[in-house]
Design a protein around this motif. Structure first.
Motif, PDB file in Angstrom:
ATOM      1  N   VAL A   1       0.849  -1.197   0.000  1.00 49.52           N
ATOM      2  CA  VAL A   1       0.000   0.000   0.000  1.00 49.52           C
ATOM      3  C   VAL A   1       0.881   1.242   0.000  1.00 49.52           C
ATOM      4  N   ARG A   2       0.494   2.221  -0.786  1.00 45.37           N
ATOM      5  CA  ARG A   2       1.123   3.549  -0.693  1.00 45.37           C
ATOM      6  C   ARG A   2       0.039   4.526  -0.262  1.00 45.37           C
ATOM      7  N   LEU A   3       0.208   5.099   0.923  1.00 41.70           N
ATOM      8  CA  LEU A   3      -0.809   5.972   1.524  1.00 41.70           C
ATOM      9  C   LEU A   3      -0.336   7.416   1.343  1.00 41.70           C
ATOM     10  N   LEU A   4      -1.164   8.240   0.682  1.00 35.73           N
ATOM     11  CA  LEU A   4      -0.745   9.609   0.363  1.00 35.73           C
ATOM     12  C   LEU A   4      -1.674  10.608   1.027  1.00 35.73           C
ATOM     13  N   GLU A   5      -1.099  11.525   1.813  1.00 36.68           N
ATOM     14  CA  GLU A   5      -1.910  12.460   2.610  1.00 36.68           C
ATOM     15  C   GLU A   5      -1.519  13.896   2.264  1.00 36.68           C
ATOM     16  N   ARG A   6      -2.554  14.711   2.130  1.00 34.70           N
ATOM     17  CA  ARG A   6      -2.378  16.130   1.763  1.00 34.70           C
ATOM     18  C   ARG A   6      -1.578  16.906   2.825  1.00 34.70           C
ATOM     19  N   GLU A   7      -1.887  16.667   4.092  1.00 34.36           N
ATOM     20  CA  GLU A   7      -1.230  17.431   5.162  1.00 34.36           C
ATOM     21  C   GLU A   7       0.206  16.940   5.345  1.00 34.36           C
ATOM     22  N   LYS A   8       1.076  17.865   5.762  1.00 32.33           N
ATOM     23  CA  LYS A   8       2.479  17.473   5.995  1.00 32.33           C
ATOM     24  C   LYS A   8       2.582  16.575   7.226  1.00 32.33           C
ATOM     25  N   ALA A   9       1.788  16.908   8.242  1.00 34.39           N
ATOM     26  CA  ALA A   9       1.772  16.085   9.455  1.00 34.39           C
ATOM     27  C   ALA A   9       0.355  15.582   9.654  1.00 34.39           C
ATOM     28  N   PRO A  10       0.062  14.349   9.243  1.00 33.49           N
ATOM     29  CA  PRO A  10      -1.311  13.868   9.382  1.00 33.49           C
ATOM     30  C   PRO A  10      -1.733  13.892  10.842  1.00 33.49           C
ATOM     31  N   GLY A  11      -2.918  14.411  11.103  1.00 33.59           N
ATOM     32  CA  GLY A  11      -3.377  14.484  12.494  1.00 33.59           C
ATOM     33  C   GLY A  11      -4.862  14.720  12.541  1.00 33.59           C
ATOM     34  N   GLU A  12      -5.354  15.005  13.717  1.00 37.58           N
ATOM     35  CA  GLU A  12      -6.794  15.184  13.912  1.00 37.58           C
ATOM     36  C   GLU A  12      -7.021  16.343  14.857  1.00 37.58           C
ATOM     37  N   LEU A  13      -8.026  17.154  14.559  1.00 41.69           N
ATOM     38  CA  LEU A  13      -8.388  18.217  15.481  1.00 41.69           C
ATOM     39  C   LEU A  13      -9.049  17.609  16.717  1.00 41.69           C
ATOM     40  N   GLY A  14      -8.985  18.354  17.823  1.00 41.14           N
ATOM     41  CA  GLY A  14      -9.518  17.831  19.074  1.00 41.14           C
ATOM     42  C   GLY A  14     -11.031  17.756  19.083  1.00 41.14           C
ATOM     43  N   ALA A  15     -11.565  16.598  19.266  1.00 41.00           N
ATOM     44  CA  ALA A  15     -13.004  16.400  19.425  1.00 41.00           C
ATOM     45  C   ALA A  15     -13.213  14.929  19.744  1.00 41.00           C
ATOM     46  N   GLY A  16     -14.437  14.623  20.157  1.00 36.91           N
ATOM     47  CA  GLY A  16     -14.712  13.242  20.553  1.00 36.91           C
ATOM     48  C   GLY A  16     -15.469  12.477  19.497  1.00 36.91           C
ATOM     49  N   LEU A  17     -15.515  11.180  19.693  1.00 33.21           N
ATOM     50  CA  LEU A  17     -16.252  10.266  18.815  1.00 33.21           C
ATOM     51  C   LEU A  17     -16.921   9.218  19.685  1.00 33.21           C
ATOM     52  N   GLN A  18     -18.127   8.817  19.289  1.00 27.73           N
ATOM     53  CA  GLN A  18     -18.720   7.621  19.897  1.00 27.73           C
ATOM     54  C   GLN A  18     -18.563   6.498  18.888  1.00 27.73           C
ATOM     55  N   LEU A  19     -18.187   5.329  19.367  1.00 28.05           N
ATOM     56  CA  LEU A  19     -18.048   4.180  18.469  1.00 28.05           C
ATOM     57  C   LEU A  19     -18.822   3.011  19.055  1.00 28.05           C
ATOM     58  N   GLY A  20     -19.813   2.544  18.322  1.00 29.29           N
ATOM     59  CA  GLY A  20     -20.645   1.436  18.778  1.00 29.29           C
ATOM     60  C   GLY A  20     -20.015   0.087  18.469  1.00 29.29           C
ATOM     61  N   PRO A  21     -20.716  -0.997  18.847  1.00 31.05           N
ATOM     62  CA  PRO A  21     -20.159  -2.351  18.680  1.00 31.05           C
ATOM     63  C   PRO A  21     -19.755  -2.682  17.242  1.00 31.05           C
ATOM     64  N   ASN A  22     -20.483  -2.143  16.254  1.00 31.16           N
ATOM     65  CA  ASN A  22     -20.099  -2.405  14.863  1.00 31.16           C
ATOM     66  C   ASN A  22     -18.709  -1.851  14.572  1.00 31.16           C
ATOM     67  N   ALA A  23     -18.420  -0.652  15.070  1.00 27.99           N
ATOM     68  CA  ALA A  23     -17.096  -0.059  14.869  1.00 27.99           C
ATOM     69  C   ALA A  23     -16.033  -0.822  15.662  1.00 27.99           C
ATOM     70  N   LEU A  24     -16.417  -1.281  16.850  1.00 25.79           N
ATOM     71  CA  LEU A  24     -15.459  -2.017  17.686  1.00 25.79           C
ATOM     72  C   LEU A  24     -15.016  -3.313  17.005  1.00 25.79           C
ATOM     73  N   LYS A  25     -15.943  -3.944  16.279  1.00 28.08           N
ATOM     74  CA  LYS A  25     -15.570  -5.169  15.556  1.00 28.08           C
ATOM     75  C   LYS A  25     -14.559  -4.840  14.464  1.00 28.08           C
ATOM     76  N   ALA A  26     -14.721  -3.688  13.817  1.00 25.87           N
ATOM     77  CA  ALA A  26     -13.742  -3.278  12.799  1.00 25.87           C
ATOM     78  C   ALA A  26     -12.385  -3.000  13.452  1.00 25.87           C
ATOM     79  N   LEU A  27     -12.407  -2.308  14.595  1.00 26.77           N
ATOM     80  CA  LEU A  27     -11.141  -1.989  15.276  1.00 26.77           C
ATOM     81  C   LEU A  27     -10.414  -3.264  15.697  1.00 26.77           C
ATOM     82  N   THR A  28     -11.176  -4.263  16.117  1.00 28.55           N
ATOM     83  CA  THR A  28     -10.559  -5.539  16.499  1.00 28.55           C
ATOM     84  C   THR A  28      -9.905  -6.177  15.272  1.00 28.55           C
ATOM     85  N   ALA A  29     -10.617  -6.182  14.146  1.00 32.12           N
ATOM     86  CA  ALA A  29     -10.073  -6.791  12.923  1.00 32.12           C
ATOM     87  C   ALA A  29      -8.810  -6.065  12.473  1.00 32.12           C
TER      88      ALA A  29
END
Ligand code: FAD
Length: 427
Positions: free
Chosen positions: A33-61
């Motif tokens: 895989v070649r992953l290409l990102e626009r930002e020089k330093a890939p990151g995330e602005l501060g904020a929260g997320l809720q992740l339900g069981p469907n997302a948790l199964k993806a995170l486990t995989a």
């Protein structure tokens, strides 16, 4: 374009939650895989997320659930308040029902923790090469490979392209055509902040999510970062818009917008120092998600209003399903005599057929979440008689009836999607 060789990578444009997850999923299945990102330093602005069981199964995989255990907060309940009186309209238990019904917890976490864990995992995997400061503006898809370009004409080539560029994807139009493609302003903004928990009243530090429903506005908050911070989001009917993420907002503007709300909520809002405001956009369901060797993923394919807390979850699901579909297609590459053989690269893989299958597996679900999320937004912002009726229903109806309406979201297991009998042929 010339023919690709066996090691030709799959290009992923955009290293947000969806792009990183796709890169990891593909690398785990043995793709380069070649992953290409626009930002020089890939990151995330501060904020929260809720992740339900469907997302948790993806995170486990994807192998990153364990890394997030300390940072995530397992939410115990969802409390719904009348915004003006502060009265509790309903309390829906999340723990233990989520684990019991769907085999995984319901989490709240900081976006930066999730993005950081995905990035760390991607950096560990030898099969992933990350290039930053790369802004994709166009691609060309041929019979044997794909090429992507920056504005300056710099080129990268690969076996296929995953477009994970978010809502304002630059290359989506090339896949679906120009007609009707501009995201539409939803008439709402989301203002977000994080407050140290010691500045927050004790009941709001508990591991619960709270929703305050007011006319033409609603507020959501829950703890993140192991309970050290409280994430607070104020959604207003609003006309402020711009075509990008985030603009600084004065605290006085938020306080004034919520002046009719209950005192405990106003106190919470006043405890925040700095706010960022996002305009919210929708995009009509796309006619298709792929063209030749290029395919859309995450918000680039199906931007979702945040009123079901599912946008990032859908991007994670997409990544797991796409990796499974491509892996299955690769193992079924057939030689001229029709015998099946396993190959360890993407040579001979029919990407267009595999992308068509991925689209079939994902489009209906993501469109349903988009619709339900938009409907929730309308219900949350009711005023007058509809508001009173809504509140009466919330007070009277048993929690389990409401929770059952969301079963189809949380029960979904992305790791099983491409294996189920209804999933169609592997290519
Ligand atoms: C207020 C709010 C609350 C939310 N709450 C939740 C929640 O509780 N739960 C949930 O599941 N979801 C939530 N979401 C939705 C979630 O944030 C998004 O669905 C998710 O971030 C989409 O991920 P993505 O990777 O597809 O896109 P993005 O996160 O937008 O990432 C796109 C990446 O691509 C890069 N990029 C863009 N263009 C290019 C280009 N041309 N070339 C190269 N790189 C490019 C960007 O820099 C970025 O890194 C919320 C959204 C909002 C606005």
């Amino acid at each position: 374009m010339s023919s690709t060789d066996e090691r030709s990578p799959i290009l992923v444009s955009g290293a947000g939650i969806g792009g990183l997850a796709a890169a990891i999923g593909l690398a785990q299945k043995g793709f380069a895989v070649r992953l290409l990102e626009r930002e020089k330093a890939p990151g995330e602005l501060g904020a929260g997320l809720q992740l339900g069981p469907n997302a948790l199964k993806a995170l486990t995989a994807l192998g990153i659930r364990g890394r997030l255990e300390g940072a995530a907060v397992e939410l115990q309940a969802l409390c719904i308040h009348d915004g003006r009186s502060g009265a509790e309209l309903a309390r829906w238990q999340l723990t233990p029902p989520m684990r019991a019904r769907f085999g995984a917890p319901y989490w709240a976490l900081h976006r930066r923790d999730l993005h950081g864990a995905l990035l760390a995992r991607a950096r560990e995997l030898d099969a992933i090469e990350i290039e930053t400061g790369w802004h994709t503006v166009a691609f060309e898809t041929g019979s044997r490979e794909v090429a992507i370009y920056t504005r300056e004409g710099t080129e990268r080539r690969g076996a296929a392209l995953v477009v994970a560029e978010g809502l304002w994807s630059a290359t989506r139009a090339q896949i679906v055509g120009e007609g009707g493609l501009r995201p539409q302003f939803a008439g709402k903004t989301a203002s977000r902040t994080l407050i140290p928990c010691e500045r927050v009243a004790a009941p709001f530090r508990a591991p619960c999510a709270h929703i305050w429903l007011g006319p033409n506005a609603h507020v959501v908050h829950y703890p993140v970062c192991g309970g050290r911070l409280v994430n607070l989001v104020v959604i207003l009917d609003d006309s402020w818009r711009r075509e990008s993420w985030g603009g600084v907002l004065e605290r006085s503007v938020v306080v004034a917008a919520l002046r009719h709300m209950a005192a405990p909520l106003r106190a919470l809002v006043s405890a925040a120092d700095s706010w960022l405001r996002w305009p919210l956009y929708t995009l009509a369901p796309l006619p298709r998600w792929y063209s030749g060797r290029a395919v859309l993923l995450g918000d680039a394919a199906h931007p979702t209003l945040p009123f079901l807390a599912q946008g990032a979850a859908l991007a994670l699901e997409d990544a797991v399903v796409l990796a499974d579909v491509l892996s299955q297609a690769r193992t079924q590459v057939r030689e001229g005599d029709g015998a099946s053989r396993v190959v360890s690269n993407s040579a001979g893989l029919d990407f267009a057929a595999a992308f068509a299958r991925y689209e079939r597996l994902r489009k209906e679900r993501t469109e349903r979440v988009q619709r339900r999320s938009a409907r929730n937004g309308a219900v949350y912002h009711m005023a007058g008689v509809p508001l009173r009726l809504r509140n009466a229903v919330l007070r009277a109806a048993p929690a389990r009836l409401f929770m059952a309406r969301y079963d189809w979201i949380y029960r979904y297991d992305p790791t099983a999607a491409a294996r189920s009998p209804s999933a169609g042929p592997a290519t």
